[in-house]
Design a protein around this motif. Structure first.
Motif, short mmCIF file in Angstrom:
data_model
loop_
_atom_site.label_atom_id
_atom_site.label_comp_id
_atom_site.label_asym_id
_atom_site.label_seq_id
_atom_site.Cartn_x
_atom_site.Cartn_y
_atom_site.Cartn_z
N SER A 54 0.84 -1.20 0.00
CA SER A 54 0.00 0.00 0.00
C SER A 54 0.87 1.25 0.00
CB SER A 54 -0.91 0.01 1.22
OG SER A 54 -0.13 0.22 2.40
N PRO A 55 0.33 2.38 -0.49
CA PRO A 55 1.08 3.65 -0.42
C PRO A 55 1.51 3.99 1.00
CG PRO A 55 -0.82 3.86 -1.86
CD PRO A 55 -0.95 2.53 -1.20
N ALA A 56 0.66 3.66 1.98
CA ALA A 56 1.00 3.98 3.36
C ALA A 56 2.23 3.18 3.82
CB ALA A 56 -0.19 3.68 4.28
N VAL A 57 2.25 1.88 3.51
CA VAL A 57 3.39 1.05 3.89
C VAL A 57 4.64 1.50 3.13
CG1 VAL A 57 4.36 -1.28 3.79
CG2 VAL A 57 1.99 -0.94 4.52
N ARG A 58 4.48 1.82 1.86
CA ARG A 58 5.62 2.30 1.07
C ARG A 58 6.22 3.56 1.70
NH1 ARG A 58 7.49 1.61 -4.23
NH2 ARG A 58 5.74 0.27 -4.80
N GLY A 59 5.35 4.49 2.08
CA GLY A 59 5.84 5.72 2.70
C GLY A 59 6.50 5.46 4.04
N THR A 341 6.13 -8.27 3.05
CA THR A 341 5.03 -7.51 3.63
C THR A 341 5.39 -6.03 3.66
OG1 THR A 341 4.52 -9.39 5.06
CG2 THR A 341 3.55 -7.27 5.67
N LEU A 342 6.69 -5.75 3.69
CA LEU A 342 7.20 -4.39 3.86
C LEU A 342 7.70 -3.75 2.58
CD1 LEU A 342 9.43 -5.11 6.99
CD2 LEU A 342 7.13 -4.14 6.99
N LEU A 343 8.22 -4.58 1.68
CA LEU A 343 8.93 -4.06 0.51
C LEU A 343 8.24 -4.49 -0.79
CD1 LEU A 343 12.58 -4.97 1.62
CD2 LEU A 343 11.51 -2.69 1.70
#
Length: 538
Positions: A54-59, A341-343
């Protein structure tokens, strides 16, 4: 820069699984390994198939990376890559344990392969960045507390070891180096030279930890290439990875059953399971609050768990995950799933053992993420210094002929150095004996089967004695010409140290002393067609 290529099948100690996996890359032909891996491994389709986040996780992960890499002294190129990641670039990810002084050469090879493939994908119009995931949560101190160098005598190996472990069983990444690092840096000087020692000294200070020092050094070595380094042990990273850690708790029974089935399927197909999975196994470790020790979480009946003599319910573990996420960490099979999950991982770069891990992790990927990340092999190579090259040329030795025990190599070289008349006579006698003996054995077998069997036994003894004559002559030559033994010892020390591949044993920073352009050299050679083992001449 010259390089020779050898098929991986010629490399010692590689598993059948790893060999067949690499052989199947780039081919459309079906293989027995297909059920265990992503089909994206076969082509460059991975460039367009990054893990969706998601954009939130990417940020959030970009913010974590900026903070961490600032502490690691990362280069402007690394921060530019973090910005690209935040803006939508995908990732080529690799990782390794945080070995002393950067660990073995294969660590640099992993980073170089990730950089090369990220560059390839970006040039193809699909922006990618290279990320190095440090395994700071591992707790096996003995695996990371040493670095191996060729000794100055040209024959033996010298192991520099950080012996003090103030927290046995704790994650190694946070262990402070303290004053014990200073004498090791002094020992490093004659082994790696002043320039490399000063480079290492900037990272390995008494105030640093094993993890932070490793990160500083790796960021410095690949500063021009923008390598992003990630410390996975931080509270922020674990909080962001809650979905995969939560799934490992809530669906432990289903995941364990799937892994048991996968292990059986691998073994039934003739392969091996890299990680032993038992009915009580889980995918998680838990840090003990009082000791800091990292303990395997075991599943008990009735939804209960245990670790280090303490018992927990699933609700207890979920509460820990919500309030102290850094206390829960993944095992080798869950770690890549937590990573993705993070990248926005497009492909993971791993060695033979990691390729085997992924055959088991595939079912964990499918259950938690509903997809599978492809894995590609890291570069495999032996670096050959000029004086080593001269010895190989003098004795007309291909690299693979040096992958034997030192005494075997010395006898081979002595045999090659024997006077020409003796070599010719031994060859003629051996050939004649083989020919005449074979004819005689066939006749005696036709005369009587029992006689033929007895003759075969006697003939094998004659051939053994013939080979013994060759060895005696070679050993006499070796004793007379001490320079041969010295050269053989040097070859073994540099090319097959400790009866293992150079890339697995010798510290990567050792080669920086003789090749200042080593990082770029590795990046250039990192993705040779067909994934061979390369002999790279420095």
């Amino acid at each position: 820069m010259k390089a020779d290529c050898y098929p991986l099948a010629a490399v010692p100690h590689l598993s059948r699984l790893a060999l067949e996996y690499v052989a199947g890359l780039g081919s459309d032909a079906a293989t027995a390994l297909d059920p265990f891996y992503s089909p994206l491994r076969r082509t460059d389709a991975w460039m367009q198939s990054a893990a969706p986040i998601s954009p939130a996780v990417r940020g959030d992960i970009a913010a974590i990376l900026r903070k961490q890499n600032q502490g690691f002294g990362a280069s402007p190129a690394a921060f530019a890559n973090i910005d690209r990641l935040a803006e939508g670039a995908s990732a080529v990810v690799t990782g390794q344990q945080v070995g002393l002084f950067g660990g073995p050469l294969l660590t640099l090879m992993k980073a170089a392969t990730a950089i090369h493939l990220a560059q390839d994908a970006s040039r193809a119009g699909h922006p990618h960045v290279p990320i190095f995931w440090m395994a700071t949560e591992d707790h096996d101190f003995a695996e990371v507390n040493h670095a191996i160098f060729p000794a100055t005598d040209g024959r033996s190996l010298q192991v520099l070891t950080l012996t003090d472990n103030p927290s046995p069983g704790a994650p190694v990444g946070n262990l402070p180096l303290g004053a014990a690092i200073e004498p090791l840096l002094a020992e490093l000087q004659p082994l790696a030279g002043s320039r490399v020692t000063e480079l290492v000294r900037t990272a390995y200070t008494p105030q640093a930890t094993l993890g932070s020092a490793f990160a500083h050094l790796l960021a410095k070595i690949f500063s021009e290439h923008g390598l992003i380094v990630l410390d996975a042990s931080s509270r922020e990273v674990h909080a962001l990875a809650r979905p995969s850690l939560r799934a490992a708790i809530e669906h432990a029974d289903v995941l364990n059953a799937a892994l048991l089935e996968r292990s059986a399927a691998l073994q039934a197909t003739g392969y091996h399971a890299q990680v032993v999975v038992q009915k009580s196994s889980s995918l998680l470790f838990l840090l003990d609050e009082s000791t800091g020790e990292r303990q395997a979480l075991k599943r008990l009946s009735g939804g209960r768990w245990s670790a280090g003599g303490h018992h927990y319910t699933g609700s207890d573990l979920l509460a820990i995950l919500d309030t102290q996420p850094e206390r829960l960490s993944p095992n080798a099979l869950l770690r890549p799933v937590m990573q993705d999950t993070l990248l926005p991982t497009a492909v993971y770069i791993g060695g033979p053992a990691e390729i085997a891990y992924f055959a088991q992790s595939e079912c964990v990927y499918q259950h938690i993420l509903g997809r599978v990340t492809p894995i590609l092999p890291r570069m495999s190579a032996t670096l050959i210094e000029p004086r080593v090259e001269r010895i190989l040329q003098r004795w007309k030795l291909p690299l693979q002929d040096t992958w034997v025990k030192p005494e075997t190599l010395a006898l081979r070289m002595a045999a090659a150095a024997m006077p020409a008349p003796i070599k010719r006579q031994l060859s003629r006698t051996g050939t004649a004996l083989d020919r005449e003996l074979q004819s005689l054995l066939e006749q005696m077998q036709q005369q009587d089967a029992a006689l033929g069997h007895a003759a075969k036994v006697a003939g094998s003894k004659m051939l053994y004695q013939m080979n013994r004559l060759r060895r005696l002559s070679a050993r006499h030559m070796l004793e007379r010409e001490t320079a041969i033994a010295q050269k053989a010892a040097l070859l073994s020390q540099r090319l097959y140290p400790g009866n293992s591949l150079q890339e697995r044993e010798l510290a990567g920073v050792f080669f920086l002393s003789g090749a200042a352009n080593l990082p770029q050299l590795l990046v250039e050679h990192a993705a040779a067609p067909g994934y061979p083992h390369q002999a790279i001449f420095l």
